[in-house]
Design a protein around this motif. Structure first.
Motif, mmCIF file in Angstrom:
data_model
loop_
_atom_site.group_PDB
_atom_site.id
_atom_site.type_symbol
_atom_site.label_atom_id
_atom_site.label_comp_id
_atom_site.label_asym_id
_atom_site.label_seq_id
_atom_site.Cartn_x
_atom_site.Cartn_y
_atom_site.Cartn_z
ATOM 1 N N LYS A 109 0.820 -0.856 0.042
ATOM 2 C CA LYS A 109 -0.095 0.088 -0.246
ATOM 3 C C LYS A 109 0.565 1.326 -0.211
ATOM 4 N N GLY A 110 2.049 0.853 0.754
ATOM 5 C CA GLY A 110 3.165 2.655 0.494
ATOM 6 C C GLY A 110 3.055 3.067 1.796
ATOM 7 N N LEU A 111 4.072 3.479 2.205
ATOM 8 C CA LEU A 111 3.698 4.304 3.393
ATOM 9 C C LEU A 111 3.650 4.866 4.322
ATOM 10 N N LEU A 112 2.854 5.716 3.577
ATOM 11 C CA LEU A 112 1.360 7.114 4.639
ATOM 12 C C LEU A 112 0.517 6.152 4.240
ATOM 13 N N ALA A 113 -0.531 5.296 3.521
ATOM 14 C CA ALA A 113 -1.436 4.228 3.168
ATOM 15 C C ALA A 113 -1.186 3.029 4.520
ATOM 16 N N HIS A 114 -0.290 2.644 4.560
ATOM 17 C CA HIS A 114 -0.631 1.438 5.224
ATOM 18 C C HIS A 114 -0.990 1.670 6.788
ATOM 19 N N PHE A 115 -0.164 3.132 7.106
ATOM 20 C CA PHE A 115 0.053 3.715 8.502
ATOM 21 C C PHE A 115 -0.959 4.443 9.076
ATOM 22 N N LYS A 116 -2.195 4.770 7.694
ATOM 23 C CA LYS A 116 -3.043 5.779 7.947
ATOM 24 C C LYS A 116 -3.705 5.380 9.219
ATOM 25 N N HIS A 117 -3.668 4.155 9.252
ATOM 26 C CA HIS A 117 -5.535 3.164 9.981
ATOM 27 C C HIS A 117 -4.843 4.100 11.367
ATOM 28 N N PHE A 118 -3.970 4.213 11.666
ATOM 29 C CA PHE A 118 -3.911 4.914 12.935
ATOM 30 C C PHE A 118 -4.371 6.197 13.502
ATOM 31 N N ILE A 119 -4.600 6.999 12.480
ATOM 32 C CA ILE A 119 -5.067 8.137 13.217
ATOM 33 C C ILE A 119 -6.940 7.705 12.408
ATOM 34 N N GLU A 120 -7.626 6.719 12.526
ATOM 35 C CA GLU A 120 -8.456 6.219 11.881
ATOM 36 C C GLU A 120 -9.480 6.028 12.895
ATOM 37 N N PRO A 121 -10.999 5.852 13.648
ATOM 38 C CA PRO A 121 -11.279 7.267 13.108
ATOM 39 C C PRO A 121 -11.474 8.788 12.556
ATOM 40 N N ASN A 122 -10.821 9.409 13.634
ATOM 41 C CA ASN A 122 -9.503 10.446 13.890
ATOM 42 C C ASN A 122 -8.684 10.625 14.632
ATOM 43 N N LEU A 123 -7.664 11.424 15.060
ATOM 44 C CA LEU A 123 -7.013 11.633 15.107
ATOM 45 C C LEU A 123 -6.772 11.426 16.534
ATOM 46 N N PHE A 124 -8.027 11.273 17.214
ATOM 47 C CA PHE A 124 -8.019 11.443 19.113
ATOM 48 C C PHE A 124 -7.672 9.317 19.354
ATOM 49 N N PHE A 125 -7.582 9.068 17.662
ATOM 50 C CA PHE A 125 -7.458 7.553 18.399
ATOM 51 C C PHE A 125 -6.019 7.152 18.118
ATOM 52 N N LEU A 126 -5.625 8.280 18.203
ATOM 53 C CA LEU A 126 -3.656 7.482 17.409
ATOM 54 C C LEU A 126 -2.927 6.682 18.798
ATOM 55 N N PRO A 127 -3.502 7.127 19.882
ATOM 56 C CA PRO A 127 -2.301 7.158 21.267
ATOM 57 C C PRO A 127 -3.579 5.586 22.011
ATOM 58 N N ILE A 128 -4.672 5.207 21.132
ATOM 59 C CA ILE A 128 -5.304 4.033 21.398
ATOM 60 C C ILE A 128 -5.107 3.048 20.488
ATOM 61 N N ASN A 129 -4.445 3.247 19.459
ATOM 62 C CA ASN A 129 -4.567 2.462 18.248
ATOM 63 C C ASN A 129 -3.295 1.671 18.470
ATOM 64 N N ILE A 130 -1.859 2.840 18.577
ATOM 65 C CA ILE A 130 -0.599 2.949 19.288
ATOM 66 C C ILE A 130 -0.551 1.536 20.508
ATOM 67 N N ILE A 131 -1.529 1.838 21.129
ATOM 68 C CA ILE A 131 -1.782 1.074 22.365
ATOM 69 C C ILE A 131 -2.161 -0.677 22.283
ATOM 70 N N GLU A 132 -3.037 -0.838 21.290
ATOM 71 C CA GLU A 132 -3.487 -2.349 20.723
ATOM 72 C C GLU A 132 -2.630 -2.926 19.833
ATOM 73 N N GLU A 133 -1.824 -1.846 19.018
ATOM 74 C CA GLU A 133 -0.628 -1.949 18.238
ATOM 75 C C GLU A 133 0.400 -2.841 18.784
ATOM 76 N N LEU A 134 1.128 -2.688 20.186
ATOM 77 C CA LEU A 134 1.638 -3.045 20.560
ATOM 78 C C LEU A 134 1.662 -4.524 21.585
ATOM 79 N N ALA A 135 0.053 -4.358 21.813
ATOM 80 C CA ALA A 135 -0.364 -5.304 22.715
ATOM 81 C C ALA A 135 0.175 -6.326 21.726
ATOM 82 N N LYS A 136 -0.446 -6.440 20.674
ATOM 83 C CA LYS A 136 -0.424 -7.754 20.291
ATOM 84 C C LYS A 136 0.433 -8.985 20.570
ATOM 85 N N PRO A 137 1.920 -8.770 20.001
ATOM 86 C CA PRO A 137 2.814 -9.112 20.333
ATOM 87 C C PRO A 137 2.793 -10.265 21.830
#
Length: 230
Positions: A132-160
């Protein structure tokens, strides 16, 4: 340690250049890989158009996993099918090794399970960036809006973390229970738990593989959908 060891959960250590290695984990990991490679070569050499014996068992596993990969990921699933099938077989053998007296499971060491989990997460982002490309792939971290960035990062870190600790905890707990039951109730209880642990080893290998499949599908399916829309 396996149920043949003196210290439950302990490891034989070797310090080299400031780094500590768990020797039993390394030995059992190499043994697992050797069994997987040699078994694959033997099966390949004796592969027949009319399956029988072990070939039936192997084909059952392969067809089941391939069917699940196609259903979960879609057409792009065949790109990661060899990885996921190998991962399942590696985990299956590794989980079962600890049931052999005097042996340990490589998966009773958090270093092994965390390493595998980090490998899967790295591949998820690698495939996402590649397709998808760098920007398109990481776009989901700020979806549905920028305020979800911390939550999405924590979720990603929790996976492994959750992926690795689930497998590590279940396999280590199983080996500990075999030791305890062998001391408290010799013969009968350990034998019954050993039989149950064979089933647990299959389930834990399947759960790890299925979760890995799910994480990879999020990356591969997004690209596939984007191509259809485009």
């Amino acid at each position: 340690m396996g149920h043949g060891g003196a210290e439950i959960g302990g490891h034989k250590l070797l310090a080299v250049a400031g780094m500590t290695f768990n020797l039993d984990t390394l030995y059992m990991t190499w043994l697992t890989m050797a069994i997987l490679v040699l078994g694959s070569l033997l099966i390949r050499m004796n592969w027949s158009l009319i399956p029988g014996g072990w070939q039936n068992f192997v084909e059952l596993i392969l067809e089941g996993l391939l069917g699940q990969i196609d259903a979960t990921i879609g057409p792009n699933g065949r790109k990661v099918a060899p990885l996921l099938i190998t991962l399942f077989l590696f985990l299956l053998i590794a989980n079962w090794l600890g049931l052999v007296p005097g042996f340990t499971s490589p998966t009773n060491d958090i270093n092994t399970t965390l390493g595998l989990a980090l490998m899967i997460i790295a591949l998820v982002h690698g495939y996402g960036i590649k397709t998808k490309g760098l920007l398109a792939h990481f776009k989901h971290f700020i979806e549905p809006n920028l305020f979800f960035l911390p939550i999405n990062i924590i979720e990603e870190l929790a996976k492994p973390v959750t992926l690795s600790f689930r497998l590590f905890g279940n396999i280590l707990a199983g080996e500990i229970l075999i030791v305890i039951l062998g001391i408290l109730v010799p013969y009968v209880a350990p034998t019954l738990w050993l039989a149950f642990s064979v089933f647990v080893g299959i389930i834990q290998a399947l759960i790890f593989t299925m979760l890995s499949m799910s994480y990879l599908s999020n990356s591969l399916q997004e690209h596939h959908t984007g191509e259809k829309e485009g």
